[in-house]
Design an enzyme around this catalytic site. Structure first.
Site, mmCIF file in Angstrom:
data_model
loop_
_atom_site.group_PDB
_atom_site.id
_atom_site.type_symbol
_atom_site.label_atom_id
_atom_site.label_comp_id
_atom_site.label_asym_id
_atom_site.label_seq_id
_atom_site.Cartn_x
_atom_site.Cartn_y
_atom_site.Cartn_z
ATOM 1 N N LYS A 59 52.502 32.832 54.941
ATOM 2 C CA LYS A 59 52.305 31.882 53.843
ATOM 3 C C LYS A 59 53.346 32.245 52.785
ATOM 4 O O LYS A 59 53.268 33.275 52.131
ATOM 5 C CB LYS A 59 50.899 32.003 53.268
ATOM 6 N N ALA A 90 43.686 36.842 38.841
ATOM 7 C CA ALA A 90 42.867 36.413 37.709
ATOM 8 C C ALA A 90 42.533 34.930 37.856
ATOM 9 O O ALA A 90 41.406 34.497 37.588
ATOM 10 C CB ALA A 90 43.608 36.674 36.402
ATOM 11 N N ARG A 134 55.356 18.790 45.327
ATOM 12 C CA ARG A 134 54.020 18.388 45.777
ATOM 13 C C ARG A 134 53.263 17.618 44.702
ATOM 14 O O ARG A 134 52.487 16.722 45.008
ATOM 15 C CB ARG A 134 53.232 19.645 46.182
ATOM 16 N N LEU A 168 45.718 24.564 51.109
ATOM 17 C CA LEU A 168 45.111 25.256 52.247
ATOM 18 C C LEU A 168 43.846 25.941 51.751
ATOM 19 O O LEU A 168 43.809 26.426 50.620
ATOM 20 C CB LEU A 168 46.065 26.328 52.784
ATOM 21 N N LYS A 193 46.876 28.182 62.067
ATOM 22 C CA LYS A 193 46.721 26.740 62.311
ATOM 23 C C LYS A 193 46.310 26.503 63.756
ATOM 24 O O LYS A 193 46.792 27.221 64.651
ATOM 25 C CB LYS A 193 48.066 26.018 62.088
ATOM 26 N N GLU A 197 51.593 32.093 61.093
ATOM 27 C CA GLU A 197 52.877 32.177 60.385
ATOM 28 C C GLU A 197 52.680 32.654 58.949
ATOM 29 O O GLU A 197 51.565 32.637 58.430
ATOM 30 C CB GLU A 197 53.575 30.811 60.410
ATOM 31 N N LYS A 256 44.468 35.336 52.977
ATOM 32 C CA LYS A 256 45.175 35.828 51.792
ATOM 33 C C LYS A 256 45.397 37.342 51.860
ATOM 34 O O LYS A 256 44.490 38.090 52.231
ATOM 35 C CB LYS A 256 44.367 35.493 50.528
ATOM 36 N N CYS A 282 70.231 63.977 25.049
ATOM 37 C CA CYS A 282 69.528 64.231 26.305
ATOM 38 C C CYS A 282 68.108 64.729 25.988
ATOM 39 O O CYS A 282 67.955 65.713 25.257
ATOM 40 C CB CYS A 282 70.268 65.278 27.123
ATOM 41 N N CYS A 286 72.023 70.557 33.594
ATOM 42 C CA CYS A 286 70.976 70.255 32.608
ATOM 43 C C CYS A 286 69.602 70.570 33.185
ATOM 44 O O CYS A 286 68.753 71.109 32.518
ATOM 45 C CB CYS A 286 71.048 68.796 32.177
#
Ligand code: IVH
Length: 632
Positions: free
Chosen positions: A120, A42, A141, A88, A302, A118, A326, A420, A442
Site C-alpha cells: 500500500k 492520531a 481522487r 480501502l 485483493k 501488494e 495496515k 568544541c 579531541c
C-alpha cells in the site's frame, strides 16, 4: 502483527461534535496540501472514537461525519470520475485478516481461488487518462466522485510516460509519491526559494501535485495499481480485456504499456492461494519497508479474479474484495525540546535532537539524528517546533521537518556551538560536518576504545576506565602509543598488579601481529567497518598500497563509491602520522596471503578462494527498477 490504534474516547455529544470537526479539518488538510495537524495514528484513533460513538448513539450522527466517506468527505473536485475512486477498508492483525477473508468467501459462496498481495503505497491516488496512447489528463481522487485536474503535473511524474507503448485509450489509476531522494530535492528547492520545508514525502507529493505556479519543478513518482476501460462503456478490444482480466494480469498489461508498477521493486505484487502464503508475503514486505526508498503504510490484499471482484462488489466507501493490512506508523509528530552537541571519535561535532518521547514502530523514541548544522538550517528547525519524526525497523530515528503550521510563536532559534563542547577548542566549520580542530585527539578515549575493540585489535583487559587512566596520565594520546608502553608505566597505574600488567603487555604484543584488515579497521576511517576493512585489505594487500592509492584506485574496491573513496583518501592523509607511528612500533601492515595488485604473483591465488572452481549460484533476484537508483 500490530494492533488497531485505540479509539479516542468521546464522553458526550459535545466531544463527539468537536471530534468530527477536528477530523474533517485534518482530512481536508491531509488530502489537499498534506499539512494535517494530526499524524496517521492520531487521525485513525479519532475516527475510531467517532465510529464507536456513532455506533452507541446512532440518532446523534452528524451529517458532516467523516465515517464511511472517501477522504473523510473533506475534499471535492470538479472533474467527475468515470467510476468512483474508492478507499480501502483496513485490518490491523493476522486475526483480522482471517476474519475479513472468511467474510468475503461467505459473501461469494466459495473460496477465493487466488489473491493478489501488494504494497500500500503512501502517496496520493490519481487517475491518468490516456487517449490514443497519449497522456491527456491527470485527476486527483478528490471525494471519490470528482477530483481536481492536475494535468499541469504531466511531465514531472516518473513512471507516467507521455505516450504508451500502444496507441490505446485507457484510464490508469495508481499512486503518486516522492522517493526519499525526490523528497530531499523538493525540500532543498523549496527552502532555497524561501518556502517552508514539507513535513514528509507524502505532503511534499500532495503539495507539489497541486501547485500550479512554482518557480521550480519537483519530480515525483507514479506506480499504477489499476486500469479501466475509458470511457467506462468503451467497446474496444482492450476494454473487453480489461473487464475480464485478473488484477495480476492487469498489472502485467499496465507494465507492458510502459507505465510503472511495483513489479520492478523488491515489494512487487505477487499472487497467493492460501492465507498462509498471504501472511508470508505480508511479512516479507513489512521486513523490506525500512530499506525502501518510498513510503508504504500497509499491504493491500485483493481477490485477484475479475469474477470474484464483480460478485463481491463495493460498499459506498471501499471495494469488498480488497483490504489494507495496515503496518504500524513509522512517522509521528512530536516536540523538539533541545539540541545536544556530541563529539564523536573522529572529532566530528554532531547535533542530536532531544524529543518529547513518542512511541514509534515498537519503541519509545527520545532522540533523533540531525546530521549537521547545515541540515538544521536547511530544514528551518526551531526549538519547541512540532516535528515529524521517522523510524522504521533498525533505522536510527530522524527528524524529517518542522510542522510549520503548528507553530505558536514561542519557538526559539537553535544555538550552534562556538567552541568544541568537549575540549573548548576551536571548531572547523569549513565543511558541512563540523569538527573540533583537534580531530581525533579531541576524543582520544573514544578513538582508542574503538581501535582496541573486538572487531579491531581485540586487546583484552583494556577497557574504557583503563584507557581513561592511560590518557589522563599522559601515557598515551593515540592507540599507537600503546605499543611503546613500558612495564613500569603500566604498573604505576592504579590497581595494576604484576599479573594484570603482564597479561596486558602480552595482549598488546599479540595485537601487533593482527592482519592488515584489523589494523586498518582500528584506524576508524569513516565508512570502513569490519567487512569493508576486510575487502580493502584483500584488495591492496599492504598498508603501503592502500596509502598510495588515489580516489580512483580506492574506488576499485567493491562497494566503495566516489564519495566514500574521497573521504577515505582524505582521512588517510590525516592519519599518516599515526600510521607512521604504528609502522615504527612494528605493527603488522600486511594481509596474509595477498599480494598488492601491481605485484601480481602466483601467491595471490591463495586470496582468491574460488579460483579454478566452477560454482553454481541459485536463487532469485529482484530486477533493478531503473527510475529509482536507490534500489540495488
Ligand atoms: S486499490 C478500489 N491498491 O490507498 C480500489 N490502493 O486507503 C482502491 N493505495 O485510495 C485502490 N496502494 O490511494 C489500491 N496497491 C494499492 C494501493 C492503493 C496505495 C491507496 C489508494 C487508495 C488508498 C485507500
Amino acid at each position: 502483527m500490530s494492533d488497531a490504534p485505540h479509539a479516542t474516547p468521546l464522553a458526550d455529544q459535545a466531544a463527539y461534535a468537536e471530534a468530527v470537526a477536528a477530523a474533517v479539518a485534518a482530512a481536508a488538510a491531509y488530502y489537499t496540501d498534506g499539512s494535517s495537524p494530526l499524524d496517521d495514528d492520531a487521525y485513525d484513533r479519532l475516527v475510531r472514537g467517532i465510529e464507536a460513538y456513532e455506533a452507541a448513539h446512532p440518532q446523534q450522527v452528524l451529517p458532516g461525519t467523516p465515517t464511511g466517506k472517501v477522504a473523510g468527505g473533506a475534499v471535492v473536485g470538479d472533474v467527475p470520475h468515470t467510476v468512483p475512486m474508492l478507499s480501502l477498508d483496513n485490518v490491523f492483525s493476522a486475526a483480522d485478516l482471517v476474519s475479513w477473508a472468511a467474510g468475503l468467501e461467505r459473501r461469494l459462496g466459495h473460496p477465493v481461488a487466488r489473491w493478489s498481495v501488494e504494497p500500500k503505497l503512501d502517496g496520493l491516488a490519481v487517475s491518468a487518462r490516456y487517449r490514443a496512447g497519449r497522456l491527456t489528463q491527470l485527476v486527483t481522487r478528490g471525494d471519490g466522485v470528482a477530483g481536481e485536474d492536475v494535468s499541469h503535473a504531466i511531465g514531472t511524474v516518473l513512471g507516467l510516460p507521455a505516450t504508451l507503448t500502444e496507441p490505446v485509450t485507457v484510464e490508469i489509476r495508481g499512486e503518486v509519491l516522492m522517493t526519499a531522494t525526490q523528497f530531499e530535492a523538493a525540500n532543498a528547492a523549496r527552502t532555497a526559494h524561501d518556502g517552508v520545508p514539507f513535513a514528509n514525502a507524502r505532503s511534499a507529493a500532495a503539495g507539489t501535485l497541486r501547485a500550479r505556479e512554482r518557480a521550480y519543478k519537483c519530480e515525483m513518482t507514479f506506480f499504477g495499481y489499476g486500469a479501466l476501460p475509458f470511457p467506462p462503456d468503451d467497446d474496444s478490444e482492450l476494454a473487453g480485456r480489461l473487464r475480464v482480466l485478473a488484477h495480476s494480469e492487469l498489472m502485467d498489461l499496465v507494465a507492458a504499456l510502459g507505465v510503472a508498477t511495483t513489479a520492478a521493486t523488491p515489494v512487487a505484487g505477487t499472487t497467493a492461494t492460501t492465507l498462509d502464503e498471504i501472511q508470508a508475503r505480508i511479512g516479507e514486505i513489512a521486513a523490506l519497508r525500512a530499506e525502501l526508498p518510498f513510503g508504504i503504510d500497509g499491504i493491500v490484499v485483493k481477490a485477484d479474479l475479475a469474477a470474484d471482484q464483480e460478485r463481491a462488489g463495493f460498499s459506498s466507501r471501499a471495494p469488498r474484495w480488497a483490504t489494507a493490512y495496515k503496518l504500524p506508523a513509522t512517522e509521528k509528530i512530536t516536540k523538539l525540546l533541545a539540541v545536544e552537541w556530541n563529539v564523536g571519535r573522529t572529532g566530528v561535532i554532531a547535533p542530536r535532537a532531544v524529543l518529547e518521547p513518542v512511541r514509534l514502530d515498537g519503541s519509545l523514541v527520545t532522540y533523533a539524528t540531525l546530521h549537521n548544522p547545515a541540515d538544521i538550517t536547511r530544514r528551518g528547525l526551531m526549538l519547541g517546533d512540532s516535528v515529524t519524526v521517522y523510524k522504521a525497523g533498525d533505522v536510527i530515528p530522524r527528524i524529517e521537518a518542522p510542522v510549520v503550521h503548528l507553530r505558536t510563536g514561542d519557538e526559539q532559534p537553535i544555538a550552534f556551538p562556538e567552541l568544541c563542547p568537549r575540549c573548548n577548542g576551536e571548531i572547523d566549520t569549513s565543511q558541512e560536518r563540523w569538527r573540533c580542530v583537534r580531530g581525533r585527539a579531541c576524543h582520544a578515549v573514544a578513538s582508542i576504545s574503538y581501535a582496541v575493540g573486538r572487531d579491531q585489535l581485540d586487546i583484552e583487559g583494556l577497557g574504557g576506565t583503563r584507557i581513561v587512566q592511560l590518557v589522563e596520565a599522559g601515557l598515551i594520546a593515540d592507540f599507537a602509543d600503546l605499543f611503546t608502553l613500558t612495564r613500569d608505566q603500566i604498573l604505576g597505574l592504579d590497581r595494576m598488579a604484576d599479573i594484570s600488567t603482564d597479561n596486558l603487555l602480552a595482549a598488546i604484543a599479540k595485537a601487533k601481529e593482527k592482519p592488515l584488515n584489523k589494523v586498518f579497521c582500528a584506524l576508524g576511517v569513516r565508512g570502513t567497518g569490519r567487512s569493508m576493512s576486510r575487502r580493502i585489505a584483500r584488495h591492496f594487500g599492504t598498508m603501503e598500497a592502500i596509502r598510495a592509492a588515489d580516489v580512483a584506485g580506492v574506488q576499485a574496491v567493491e562497494g566503495i563509491g566516489p564519495e566514500k573513496a574521497a573521504v577515505m583518501v582524505e582521512e588517510l592523509a590525516e592519519l599518516a602520522p599515526l600510521v607512521e607511528k604504528l609502522v615504527v612500533a612494528g605493527v603488522n601492515m600486511t594481509e596474509p596471503g595477498v599480494t598488492p595488485p601491481d605485484e601480481t604473483s602466483p601467491a595471490e591465488t591463495s586470496a582468491l578462494p574460488l579460483l579454478g572452481m566452477s560454482v553454481v549460484v541459485t536463487g532469485s533476484m529482484a530486477a533493478r527498477w531503473p527510475s529509482c537508483p536507490e534500489i540495488r
